[in-house]
Structures are given as structure tokens and as C-alpha cells.
Motif scaffolding. Structure first.
Motif: not given
Length: 388
Positions: A32, A335, A353, A357, A360, A372, A383, A385
Motif C-alpha cells: 500500500t 489477492d 497483495f 483488496v 474492487v 483501485v 487505495t 499500491y
């Protein structure tokens, strides 16, 4: 030395087994970078997101907010006074989006243009709009009263033209604008597609959605792309199985991509570089299988496919700049970001990830980030990434 090398290999192999899907393996993870604040409450209408330059914009029922795409810092917020945002244009031509809003629990009759780089309202007017869209320097809307298609100058709001749909037909919600202004129309027993000249609104052509068998009037149809012209056929409230129909110059029918056959059901699709990229779910005898598929719009033929696996779900499909990506959400495996070469379907990235997540809706690649967009009660709208 041989024993030491063997021991190291076992150690690395064991670490890979335990860390590869956790988001803690260097070179194969997503962490993140920034998060927008949680939404306090939500509603089903007004939700949309756009990436305009270096500004990430989110619309919801009560406000439109712009964030710095690199840092997540809020740049501006637009709040229509004592009103709910009912609908927004899917696209933002020349960094301008259209909003339709009104007093809560009453008719939404205020149409406004918003500059998404600054959050400044450019103009507003009263309109009975059933659908709004931008493109070719125009703001286009379907008049909810006489069901005509109206166009205004996108930046000034000045009226440009009004076009009646073909006699005996009624325009359906949903427009598209680029080289043509397009509308799907219900003509008694079947659905047709009509194209207007963006310069003056003159009708260029009207064609059936299916020239051989026709598409019944009670079948759902939605415009996916204006250039090239692609229409999705199928009811949203149905099984989720759609077909996609492409049209060339003069409305000439081109490729048809069906939802049946060896691909199973098409779950989501997007158009880029003259192709249709889709995520599909194949129902086997004992399990389901998710896959990416690419189709040639001119012929409808499959160009490539790439299986992802079972026990998950591909969401947030995005295609641009020679790459196709989506998030494969799996409660069992975690994810993962899946990125493919758009020309060949070869896998370029498979990254886990570190954080879950959820919810979405869509993905927005920005520089080295993947942003996202989500919406829902208690969700973070954005968010971002970064690769790790």
C-alpha cells in the motif's frame, strides 16, 4: 559446499512456498502506497471515478472529490448545495465531466459541467436528462421528456443541436460520443443503433443490432465504446451472460463475440486498440476456471486466452498501453495482480497483495502505481499500491 548449496536452495524454496502469496516476497508483491479516507456512508447512485492527468477523482451521491494521484492528498471538493448527485457521465472529455443532480427525493433536473482538474463548475442548466455523456467537445444528453438527443458545448453549455430519433423508435438510456454520437433505440419489436453527426446532429445511419435475426426490444443493450463502435447485448439483471457486437463505417456489422461456447460466460469486457479484452468464467464438470480472452473486433475471432485458475474471481479489468490487467481475488490464495501482454496474452506480472483488496470496481494505472477504486458502505474510495 554442495551440502551448503543444497541447504540454501531448500531454505529459499521453503521461503518461496510460504511467502510468495503473502505479499512479502521481493519482486513479486504489491504494498500500500496511500489510502483515501473511509467513506462515512454511501448510496447506490452517483458513484464514478476518473483519472485526469495527475488527479484521481471520485464522485458519490453527495460530492465530487479530487485527490493527488501520486500522494493521495485531497486537492479539492465540489458539493452541490442541498442536492444529491443522481448520475454522471462515464467519460470526462477535455477533463470535463457532466453531473446530474437535484434535491433529495425529488427530480434531478440540474445538469452541470465540472472541470475535474480544479473542481470548478463551468456551467449549469435545467434539463430533464435520462442519460449524460461527453465526447468530441460536446456534452450530450438524452431528453427525458421527448426522448430526443441534445448536444451542448462542453465548456460553455451553449446549445449546439437537438436530434430526433428515427420515427417509430424510442431512445434508451445510455449514449456514447466520439466520431459519432450514438444511441441505442427501441423500434417497436427490435433494438437498433443510430449515429448522429457531432457537428450538426444530422442522422448518419441507423442499423439493427443484429441484421439477421434482430435483437428483441425487451433485450438489454448498452454502448461499450464509441470508437470503435461496440454494443453489449444482454440484460444486466439476467445471468450475466452477454454478447458484444462491433460496427464499422456506415454501421456495417463486424465481429460478434458471444458469451457461450468454450469460453463460458463473459463477466467483464473493455475495448482498446481495436480489440475486445474480456474476463470469462468457464464452468467445468467439477470446478470453475477464470481466464482472460482477447478478440478481434473486425471478425469476432479469438486471438488468445490465458487461464488464471479456479477458486477466485477476476475483477477491475483494465486494458491500455499494450497491457491487460485485473485483480484475481481469492480467499484461499490471497489477492493477486495479474498483468498480461495485450498483443500475445503472455504473462508479464503475477504479484501478491500484502493487504486484502475488497470491493474492487475498477483499476487505474498511474506511473508506477496501481490505484483501485471501490465504493460501498465504509469503503475507502481509492487505495494506491506500489510494486515491492
Amino acid at each position: 559446499m554442495t551440502a551448503l548449496a543444497g541447504g540454501l536452495a531448500l531454505l529459499v524454496g521453503g521461503a518461496w512456498v510460504f511467502l510468495s502469496d503473502s505479499g512479502y516476497w521481493p519482486g513479486a508483491s504489491m504494498t500500500t502506497a496511500w489510502e483515501a479516507p473511509y467513506d462515512r456512508n454511501a448510496n447506490e447512485h452517483g458513484n464514478r471515478a476518473w483519472l485526469v492527468g495527475d488527479t484521481m477523482v471520485r464522485s458519490r451521491f453527495d460530492a465530487v472529490t479530487g485527490f493527488d494521484a501520486g500522494s493521495g492528498k485531497q486537492r479539492w471538493e465540489y458539493v452541490p448545495s442541498r442536492a444529491d448527485i443522481c448520475a454522471t457521465s462515464p467519460t470526462a472529455d477535455q477533463s470535463v465531466a457532466l453531473l446530474l443532480y437535484g434535491e433529495p427525493r425529488s427530480d434531478c433536473r440540474t445538469l452541470a459541467a465540472l472541470d475535474l482538474t480544479t473542481g470548478r463548475e463551468l456551467w449549469r442548466t435545467t434539463a430533464m436528462a435520462a442519460a449524460v455523456e461527453t465526447g468530441a467537445g460536446l456534452g450530450v444528453f438524452l431528453d427525458g421528456g421527448d426522448r430526443s438527443v441534445r448536444a451542448v458545448d462542453l465548456r460553455s453549455g451553449a446549445a449546439r443541436w437537438t436530434a430526433a430519433v428515427p420515427k417509430g423508435c424510442v431512445a434508451q438510456p445510455g449514449l456514447a460520443a466520439a466520431r459519432h454520437v450514438l444511441a441505442v433505440v427501441n423500434c417497436g419489436e427490435e433494438m437498433k443503433l443510430v449515429a448522429f453527426d457531432p457537428a450538426d446532429g444530422q442522422e448518419r445511419w441507423t442499423v439493427p443490432l443484429d441484421s439477421r435475426r434482430g435483437v428483441p426490444a425487451d433485450t438489454g443493450a448498452a454502448l461499450v465504446s464509441a470508437d470503435p463502435v461496440v454494443v453489449r447485448v444482454g440484460k444486466e439483471e439476467g445471468s450475466g451472460a452477454y454478447s458484444y457486437r462491433a460496427f464499422g463505417p456506415g454501421g456495417r456489422p463486424q465481429g460478434v463475440v458471444d458469451e457461450v461456447g468454450r469460453h463460458g460466460d463473459i463477466i467483464d469486457a473493455t475495448v482498446a486498440d481495436g480489440r475486445l479484452y474480456a474476463t470469462a468464467r468457464y464452468q467445468g464438470r467439477q470446478s470453475t476456471l477464470d481466464r482472460f480472452v482477447a478478440f478481434d473486433l473486425a471478425t469476432g475471432e479469438e486471438l488468445w486466452r490465458e487461464d488464471v485458475g479456479g477458486g477466485g474471481r477476476l475483477v477491475g479489468l483494465h486494458a491500455a498501453s499494450g497491457r491487460v490487467m485485473a485483480i484475481w481475488g481469492s480467499s484461499k490464495y490471497g489477492d493477486q495482480l495479474r498483468v498480461l501482454d495485450a498483443a500475445t496474452g503472455d504473462e508479464e506480472e503475477d504479484r501478491a497483495f500484502r493487504d486484502s483488496v475488497d470491493g474492487v470496481v475498477s483499476l487505474f494505472p498511474y506511473e508506477d502505481l496501481v490505484i483501485v477504486f471501490c465504493h460501498g458502505q465504509g469503503a475507502r474510495p481509492f487505495t494506491a499500491y506500489e510494486r515491492w
